[in-house]
Structures are given as C-alpha cells and as structure tokens.
Scaffold this active site. Sequence first.
Site, short mmCIF file in Angstrom:
data_model
loop_
_atom_site.label_atom_id
_atom_site.label_comp_id
_atom_site.label_asym_id
_atom_site.label_seq_id
_atom_site.Cartn_x
_atom_site.Cartn_y
_atom_site.Cartn_z
N SER A 126 0.85 -1.18 0.00
CA SER A 126 0.00 0.00 0.00
C SER A 126 0.89 1.24 0.00
O SER A 126 1.96 1.24 0.61
CB SER A 126 -0.87 -0.01 1.26
OG SER A 126 -1.29 1.31 1.58
N GLU A 158 -7.50 -10.18 -6.90
CA GLU A 158 -8.58 -9.20 -7.06
C GLU A 158 -8.74 -8.81 -8.53
O GLU A 158 -9.86 -8.67 -9.05
CB GLU A 158 -8.32 -7.97 -6.20
CG GLU A 158 -8.46 -8.24 -4.71
CD GLU A 158 -7.90 -7.11 -3.85
OE1 GLU A 158 -7.98 -5.94 -4.26
OE2 GLU A 158 -7.36 -7.42 -2.77
N LYS A 162 0.69 -3.25 4.98
CA LYS A 162 -0.19 -3.98 4.07
C LYS A 162 0.54 -4.89 3.09
O LYS A 162 1.59 -4.58 2.58
CB LYS A 162 -1.04 -3.00 3.24
CG LYS A 162 -2.10 -2.28 4.03
CD LYS A 162 -3.16 -3.19 4.64
CE LYS A 162 -4.10 -3.77 3.60
NZ LYS A 162 -4.98 -2.75 3.00
#
Length: 459
Positions: A277, A290, A283
């Site tokens: 991130s 996804e 993260k």
Amino acid sequence: MSKMWGGRFNKGTDALTDDFNSSISFDQRLYKQDIKGSIAHAKMLGKQGIISVSESELIVKTLDEILEDIEAGKIEFSIDMEDIHMNIESILTERIGETGKKLHTGRSRNDQVATDMRLYVKDISMELKDLIRALGLTLLDMASKHTKTIMPGYTHLQRAQPITFAHHLMAYVEMFRRDMKRLDQVYDMADTLPLGSGALATTTYPLDRYYVASELGFKNVSMNSLDGVSDRDFCIDFLEAVSVFMMHLSRFSEEIILWCSSEFNFITLDDAFSTGSSIMPQKKNPDIAELVRGKAGRTYGDLLGFLTTMKGIPLAYNKDMQEDKEPVFDAYDTAKICAITFEKMIGTMTVNGEVMRKSAAGGFSNATDAADWLVKHGVAFRDAHAIIGKLVFYALEKGKSLDELTLEEYNAVDPVFDESIYEAIDLQTCVNQRDIVGGPAESTVRRAIAVNRSLFQKA
Ligand code: ARG
C-alpha cells in the site's frame, strides 16, 4: 490512395470515414490466418485451372515472402487499405502486378474474414486449453501434497464438515477439466470452412471447397452460403467458454482473498505475487487475485456485447460483424494473462495447514459425524440431529468443542454415548470415512488425482 472498390465512386472517402471504417489497427493480428487462407485459395485456383499453375505458384511464393516480412517487422500496414485482407492483397499486387490481382477470383472478403476468424478461434482455443492444462497440473501437484491437510469445508461460508485442502483444490481441477472440454467444443464449432460462400451466394467458378478445407485443416465445409458468411456462433461459443473459465478463476480468487486475510490466515501469498500500500506500511495485498476476479466481469462484457451486436443483423454479411474481433481478442488476452499469472500465484503460495486444521476443529465441523455415531447406535437420524444440537448448544456455552466434552457431559444429554464417540468425531476419521466416490477421504482423493492427471496429460 484510391480504394480497391473505388470504381463506382466519384470522390474519395472522408478521413473520418477511413478511421471509423477501417479495422487494420486490430485485425492485423489475423495476418497469419489470412495468408494461410489465401495460399490455400490460390493453390486451389491453380489446380482447378481458374488461374494458371504458374500464376498460382507465384502468388503462393510471394505470400510466403510477405509472411516472413511481416514477422520480421518489415511491413507497415495502411489504413487506406481498411483491413488485413486488402492490405495483404495490395502488398501482393505491388510485388507481382497483374498476377496479384487474380488472387481474389471467386472469393469475397466476406467468406475470407469468416475463414480467418475460424482459423484464429481454433488456434486460440487450443492455446488457452494448454494454459488451463498447466494450471490444472499445478493444482494436481499441490493436491497430492495436501491429502492429509484437514480444513473446514463450508456452506453459506459457515464451517460445515471437515475436508482436506486437496479435496478443495480438486473441486477446481474438475472445473478446469470442463473448461478444457468446452474449448474442444469451441474448436469443433469453428471447424467448418466458409470459404467458397463468396459474398453471400457462392460463385460461378468451379471451386474445390473440399480441397481448400483439407489444405486448411477444416473438418467440414459449410452447407449454406448465407450462413457461411454470417455465422459467428463460434465466436460467441469462444466468449462463453472464456467467461465460464473466468467465472471459475474468479471464485477461486475470491477464496484466495479470504484465505490470506488475517481472519482466515489459511495461506500466505508469496511476496513476488503480492503488492503493498502507498500509505499503510503493514499492508500486503492480494491484488492479483482481485484483478483476476475483476477481469471476469470484463470477459462477460465481451460476451454480452457481441451477443447484442449479433441479435438484430439480417442475413447475410453486414459490417456490424466486424465487431466480432475486439471482444474475441480482448477475452483471449484477458484469459491468457489471468491463467498464467494465477498459476504462478497459487504455485508459490504457502499453505498454513495447522491454522486450517485448528479452524476445522473449532467450528463443530464434526457434528454430523456425532449424529451419525448415534444413528449407528440405533437412534433415528432426526432424533440424533436434535441430541447433537443440544450438545452443541451446551458446548458453545462452555466454550468447548465436541471433542473436549467429557463422557459425563455426553451422557447427561443421552446415556447411549460411550468412549467410541471420540474416535468417531476425530477429524481424520470424519474425513477418511467419507470414502465413497467423490468424497474427501485420502484414498478417494488420491484416486481422483491419478485419474485427473492422466486426463489432463492426454486431453
Ligand atoms: N474488415 C471486415 C470485417 O472484419 C472484412 C469484411 C468486409 N466485407 C465487406 N463487404 N465490407 O468484417
């Protein structure tokens, strides 16, 4: 530049018309299929005496040279020549003059483009099938390492009954096997030669369509010229096969995304196939899964868009049908990159077997087996269900699992229970007793792996 069809026109086309009408920016991808089709057509024209054998040979030789030049990056296509078909024909004529102009005898771009697309869809169906095969083989390798790795099986995303990670992976192997079969069916649907249909009503030349079909490797020859030029079902079949494959990948992606969350922690994705991130230093995101999930929607768009394009077109060819290409190309490119990347992502992930086992142990996933123990000891299943339900309720209050209840606690609910209940609800027992065909027992899954391995290798 003057158009090949410019004879009956008084003035040239507007630049906007050229831009809007031309397909060369995307259909240049069909150059190989187009040249292959033209070579077969030219050979047949020579064999049938429609053009001379020496003319036929010169055309074939020059087309081969053009193919080499395209592959060497020496050719620049022109928007004035609209599409790949006229581009190649005009390059041919530039090189060999009058003889080049004879190639299009007894042929129309309408049957030419239908032929090219069929050759192309046959090729990409087999290429995609090979990628799915590789994905399946990776899953089979993983499954054979995890036939003892207990995990909870779910319904409604609630822990239901214990299975193994191998059994879970093998569900996807079944889906991918069907996807491969679907691509075989697409190949079959595309395996009919339309060339010879002409613009719509065939031609007066004595074409030998069966010869062309065998030169190009088509199993059948189309039986109606109107359908020959305007059938794009095989494109829709391809788009459907891709959409179903992407739906499978998307479901798998969804599970990967759940499994690598801290809440599940069933797997850890390799750093090489995760992203970070820009703001949150901690993260590690499953972006690949996804994106695969997201791209499934895009392939459905390709399918639905083109289905809609086809629905109102009168017979035979209409320019609307030029819209077959981009969805087919896009769906293929999308499925290809997804299959390759997804295979690498799952092939490198770490399986946290101990976490999976603990999760299976914690969620009363052996409650059905406890009820089955009662049935084997003379209790009707409906009553057994109620008795175990009571025990689960009690255990929940105590913060225990079924295995952690004492025999006294069992007997307080029903005196029929004895020591053997513990063996019956042991997770390994629960799994391994489900050894009928299709079950998660280690022996059954090993057999399913062996059967699938041979099917994947030879399919
Ligand atoms: N570029 C066209 C297509 O992809 C080729 C066929 C054109 N035929 C015609 N009559 N305009 O459909």
